[in-house]
Write an enzyme that holds these catalytic residues in place. Structure first.
Site, PDB file in Angstrom:
ATOM      1  N   CYS A   9       0.842  -1.185   0.275  1.00 30.39           N
ATOM      2  CA  CYS A   9       0.031  -0.113  -0.010  1.00 30.39           C
ATOM      3  C   CYS A   9       1.060   1.241   0.027  1.00 30.39           C
ATOM      4  O   CYS A   9       2.279   1.099   0.011  1.00 30.39           O
ATOM      5  CB  CYS A   9      -1.045   0.022   1.187  1.00 30.39           C
ATOM      6  N   CYS A  81      -3.854  -0.742  -2.837  1.00 35.22           N
ATOM      7  CA  CYS A  81      -4.343   0.613  -3.270  1.00 35.22           C
ATOM      8  C   CYS A  81      -3.792   0.919  -4.740  1.00 35.22           C
ATOM      9  O   CYS A  81      -2.793   0.121  -4.991  1.00 35.22           O
ATOM     10  CB  CYS A  81      -3.860   1.743  -2.329  1.00 35.22           C
ATOM     11  N   CYS A  88       4.273  -0.690  -8.143  1.00 36.78           N
ATOM     12  CA  CYS A  88       5.004  -1.970  -7.952  1.00 36.78           C
ATOM     13  C   CYS A  88       5.747  -2.434  -8.880  1.00 36.78           C
ATOM     14  O   CYS A  88       5.163  -2.621 -10.171  1.00 36.78           O
ATOM     15  CB  CYS A  88       3.955  -2.848  -7.466  1.00 36.78           C
TER      16      CYS A  88
END
Length: 140
Positions: A9, A81, A88
């Site tokens: 997150c 999120c 990522c």
């Protein structure tokens, strides 16, 4: 051997901390969960409070960045999120990458008493969706 899960997150403050705590508490016989953020901050005290209500202590948790896990491998890398989902890296050590988005209760205005119901709702939603996802069998 336990399957390893990394929850991501933005700040590793609320949703990812809750997910880590929930999996290690309720599914710790099959899974080992970790959490990190695209930025490190602190564990949200209201997230810790609503987790304590269901018997999960986040007192030893700390906010971490993805960099701490860059050399590790995971069976699942789960973003919670949209910001973490976008940031990522594709090469990040997960056999399977999944996005399960949840509202961020830390962004709500109001007193603790006014926002605690939303923290509980998000906690319970994370618990249900993760339980459904992980009990659904292999995710190849």
């Amino acid at each position: 051997m336990k399957k390893r899960i990394l929850f991501l997150c933005t700040h590793n403050s609320c949703r990812s901390q809750m997910a880590e705590g929930l999996i290690n508490h309720f599914l710790g016989d099959c899974y080992q969960a970790f959490s990190a953020g695209t930025e490190a901050t602190r564990v949200n005290p209201l997230a810790a409070r609503v987790m304590a209500e269901i018997g999960i202590d986040l007192a030893k948790h700390r906010s971490k960045t993805m960099d701490e896990f860059v050399s590790e491998t995971f069976d699942y890398v789960i973003t919670l999120c949209s910001d973490a989902n976008e940031k990522c890296p594709l090469f990040f050590g997960g056999v399977q990458r999944v996005h399960l988005g949840f509202d961020d209760p830390s962004r709500l205005p109001g007193s603790d008493d006014e926002v605690l119901p939303e923290y509980r709702r998000v906690r319970d939603e994370i618990r249900k969706q993760l339980s459904d996802f992980l009990s659904g069998g292999p995710h190849e």
